[in-house]
Motif scaffolding. Structure first.
Motif, PDB file in Angstrom:
ATOM      1  N   ASP A 131       0.784  -1.130   0.039  1.00 25.53           N
ATOM      2  CA  ASP A 131       0.051  -0.073   0.040  1.00 25.53           C
ATOM      3  C   ASP A 131       0.794   1.272   0.185  1.00 25.53           C
ATOM      4  O   ASP A 131       0.522   2.339  -0.090  1.00 25.53           O
ATOM      5  N   VAL A 132       2.196   1.131   0.185  1.00 22.40           N
ATOM      6  CA  VAL A 132       3.072   2.292   0.220  1.00 22.40           C
ATOM      7  C   VAL A 132       2.944   3.115  -0.815  1.00 22.40           C
ATOM      8  O   VAL A 132       2.812   4.394  -1.137  1.00 22.40           O
ATOM      9  N   PRO A 133       3.038   2.525  -2.310  1.00 21.34           N
ATOM     10  CA  PRO A 133       3.350   3.528  -3.206  1.00 21.34           C
ATOM     11  C   PRO A 133       2.084   4.241  -3.505  1.00 21.34           C
ATOM     12  O   PRO A 133       2.224   5.447  -3.937  1.00 21.34           O
ATOM     13  N   GLN A 134       0.788   3.806  -3.324  1.00 21.39           N
ATOM     14  CA  GLN A 134      -0.440   4.742  -3.467  1.00 21.39           C
ATOM     15  C   GLN A 134      -0.381   5.601  -2.521  1.00 21.39           C
ATOM     16  O   GLN A 134      -0.962   6.756  -2.764  1.00 21.39           O
ATOM     17  N   ALA A 135       0.333   5.555  -1.298  1.00 20.40           N
ATOM     18  CA  ALA A 135       0.117   6.329  -0.235  1.00 20.40           C
ATOM     19  C   ALA A 135       1.182   7.561  -0.352  1.00 20.40           C
ATOM     20  O   ALA A 135       0.894   8.701   0.347  1.00 20.40           O
ATOM     21  N   ILE A 136       2.131   7.218  -1.271  1.00 17.73           N
ATOM     22  CA  ILE A 136       3.243   8.413  -1.237  1.00 17.73           C
ATOM     23  C   ILE A 136       2.454   9.395  -2.449  1.00 17.73           C
ATOM     24  O   ILE A 136       2.507   8.993  -3.689  1.00 17.73           O
ATOM     25  N   THR A 137       2.513  10.574  -2.084  1.00 12.89           N
ATOM     26  CA  THR A 137       2.047  11.565  -3.145  1.00 12.89           C
ATOM     27  C   THR A 137       2.954  12.876  -2.852  1.00 12.89           C
ATOM     28  O   THR A 137       3.686  12.899  -1.940  1.00 12.89           O
ATOM     29  N   VAL A 138       3.017  13.513  -4.271  1.00 16.48           N
ATOM     30  CA  VAL A 138       3.882  14.826  -4.001  1.00 16.48           C
ATOM     31  C   VAL A 138       3.470  15.448  -2.857  1.00 16.48           C
ATOM     32  O   VAL A 138       4.231  16.307  -2.187  1.00 16.48           O
ATOM     33  N   GLU A 139       2.117  15.849  -2.721  1.00 15.87           N
ATOM     34  CA  GLU A 139       1.773  16.690  -1.444  1.00 15.87           C
ATOM     35  C   GLU A 139       2.020  16.247  -0.255  1.00 15.87           C
ATOM     36  O   GLU A 139       2.268  16.969   0.721  1.00 15.87           O
ATOM     37  N   LYS A 140       2.182  15.023  -0.159  1.00 18.48           N
ATOM     38  CA  LYS A 140       2.456  14.357   1.461  1.00 18.48           C
ATOM     39  C   LYS A 140       3.547  14.555   1.678  1.00 18.48           C
ATOM     40  O   LYS A 140       4.136  14.794   2.750  1.00 18.48           O
ATOM     41  N   ILE A 141       4.563  14.256   0.582  1.00 20.00           N
ATOM     42  CA  ILE A 141       6.315  14.362   0.927  1.00 20.00           C
ATOM     43  C   ILE A 141       6.429  15.878   1.139  1.00 20.00           C
ATOM     44  O   ILE A 141       7.362  16.112   1.987  1.00 20.00           O
ATOM     45  N   VAL A 142       5.791  16.852   0.699  1.00 22.71           N
ATOM     46  CA  VAL A 142       6.098  18.084   0.509  1.00 22.71           C
ATOM     47  C   VAL A 142       5.621  18.607   2.079  1.00 22.71           C
ATOM     48  O   VAL A 142       6.278  19.122   2.729  1.00 22.71           O
ATOM     49  N   ASP A 143       4.562  18.136   2.425  1.00 24.44           N
ATOM     50  CA  ASP A 143       3.791  18.462   3.726  1.00 24.44           C
ATOM     51  C   ASP A 143       4.840  17.995   4.987  1.00 24.44           C
ATOM     52  O   ASP A 143       4.978  18.598   5.832  1.00 24.44           O
ATOM     53  N   LYS A 144       5.398  16.568   4.749  1.00 22.44           N
ATOM     54  CA  LYS A 144       6.206  15.949   5.971  1.00 22.44           C
ATOM     55  C   LYS A 144       7.420  16.708   5.633  1.00 22.44           C
ATOM     56  O   LYS A 144       7.944  16.867   6.744  1.00 22.44           O
ATOM     57  N   GLY A 145       8.156  16.992   4.432  1.00 23.70           N
ATOM     58  CA  GLY A 145       9.112  17.973   4.621  1.00 23.70           C
ATOM     59  C   GLY A 145       9.203  19.232   4.947  1.00 23.70           C
ATOM     60  O   GLY A 145      10.010  19.521   6.072  1.00 23.70           O
ATOM     61  N   ARG A 146       7.990  19.725   5.077  1.00 21.77           N
ATOM     62  CA  ARG A 146       7.784  21.235   5.525  1.00 21.77           C
ATOM     63  C   ARG A 146       7.847  21.155   7.260  1.00 21.77           C
ATOM     64  O   ARG A 146       8.457  21.931   7.851  1.00 21.77           O
ATOM     65  N   ILE A 147       7.057  20.192   7.752  1.00 17.48           N
ATOM     66  CA  ILE A 147       7.074  19.798   9.031  1.00 17.48           C
ATOM     67  C   ILE A 147       8.456  19.483   9.622  1.00 17.48           C
ATOM     68  O   ILE A 147       8.984  20.042  10.455  1.00 17.48           O
TER      69      ILE A 147
END
Length: 355
Positions: free
Chosen positions: A157-173
């Protein structure tokens, strides 16, 4: 400024695990009381049982509410009165419930501002005392800081859960936490690839996310193939490492951290840390548990509290605003300075000196 110790709340964890053993061992050293005022959320009866069974001499004072905690003592706040059967090394619904009751009471006191930071002793089922939508699971040790983009997902399920938006959000945090909680002025983030070789997810998701983070002022690099990144010890060149899923970050982290790793949630208002290990039922009651991970969880929480105070202080008192004062004569331009408002006694009392 009032000289006030940082108040550290510590929940007792699963009562059939090593929670009380590592707590009592940690505060057997008097130097710990120079750093903070500890408040154990738990049960005096269970604590006394563990202390006797382990032949320990660490003393504690029983209190009914956090306001009664004294500096220089191990304060134990009674979170429930009912009897709890202690069976070392045997996970049970009763022992897990006792852990949850301690967290529930700590959550109430956290919302009332009765202590400064929270450290959770190991329990089987995690309970975040301050649930917020935007957060990042981080793991910290001397050699590395790891942030997880996804957690507790099956690999399929990991590939579907990884999105550009999620990585950017987590990176900003991640970036914000490194600046505010760890006082790193310009953090460098390494972003790991998902696959053993660069493929579709790296090209269409991870690389664009790295580029977007760079546009937003975050020094992000990658994607890096995980085995090359850790094998070549490239993590020494970065302040934080973003892993796409649990094992990708946790396995190398625990290899480096040994027994001194700390887990925390970044991106939430509360400061809450926990040792990066479970209740260790296999060694519970044997007196061989190592308290160093709990110590490091306490140290990390205290450091985060101090760093936030240092980081937030300039924001609370910005320089007086200068503005051009227009006059009809036009010949004498002046800059007027707004008067600095004096802090209230309450505001001054909120600031605390480092222990």
């Amino acid at each position: 400024m009032e000289d006030k110790k940082i108040r550290v709340a510590i929940t007792h964890g699963d009562t059939n695990g090593i929670g009380y053993e590592v707590i009592l061992k940690a505060f057997d050293n008097p130097a710990m009381f120079e750093l903070c005022t500890p408040i154990i959320y738990g049960s005096p009866k269970v604590a006394a049982y563990h202390r006797k069974a382990l032949s320990m001499e660490t003393q504690f004072s029983i209190i009914d509410k956090a306001e009664d905690a004294h500096d220089g003592r191990l304060n134990l706040l009674t979170t429930f009165d009912e009897e709890v059967k202690v069976e070392f090394g045997v996970p049970s619904e009763e022992s897990d419930a006792a852990a949850r009751k301690a967290v529930a009471r700590a959550k109430e006191d956290l919302q009332k501002g009765l202590y400064d930071v929270l450290v959770q002793a190991p329990m089987r089922s995690g309970a975040n005392p301050a649930k917020e939508d935007k957060s990042l699971t981080m793991m910290v040790c001397d050699q590395m800081r790891v942030g997880l983009v996804t957690t507790h997902l099956p690999i399929k399920d990991v590939p579907q859960a990884i999105t550009v938006e999620k990585i950017v959000d987590k990176g900003r945090i991640f970036h914000a936490s490194l600046k505010r909680d760890f006082r790193i002025s310009n953090p460098r983030l390494a972003v790991l690839a998902l696959n053993p070789q660069l493929g579709t997810e790296e090209e269409k998701v991870i690389a664009p996310a790295v580029a977007e983070l760079e546009k937003q002022g975050v020094q992000a690099f990658g994607p890096f193939i995980a085995d090359d990144f850790f094998g070549q010890q490239m993590y020494y060149n970065f302040d934080g490492v973003m892993a796409m899923f649990d094992d990708q970050g946790i396995v190398p982290f625990k290899t480096l951290a040994n027994e001194y790793g700390v887990k925390l949630k970044a991106g939430i208002n509360a400061i809450c840390t926990t040792p990066d290990h479970g209740p260790a039922f296999d060694i519970a009651g044997k007196g061989v548990a190592d308290e160093q991970s709990l110590r490091h969880a306490i140290y990390t929480a205290i450091d985060m509290f101090r760093h936030r105070m240092d980081y937030d202080a300039p924001m609370a008192n910005p320089l007086p605003k200068l503005y051009h004062e227009k006059r009809e004569d036009g010949e004498k331009a002046r800059f007027a300075v707004r008067p600095i408002q004096k802090k209230s006694a309450t505001e001054e009392g909120d600031e605390m000196e480092e222990a």
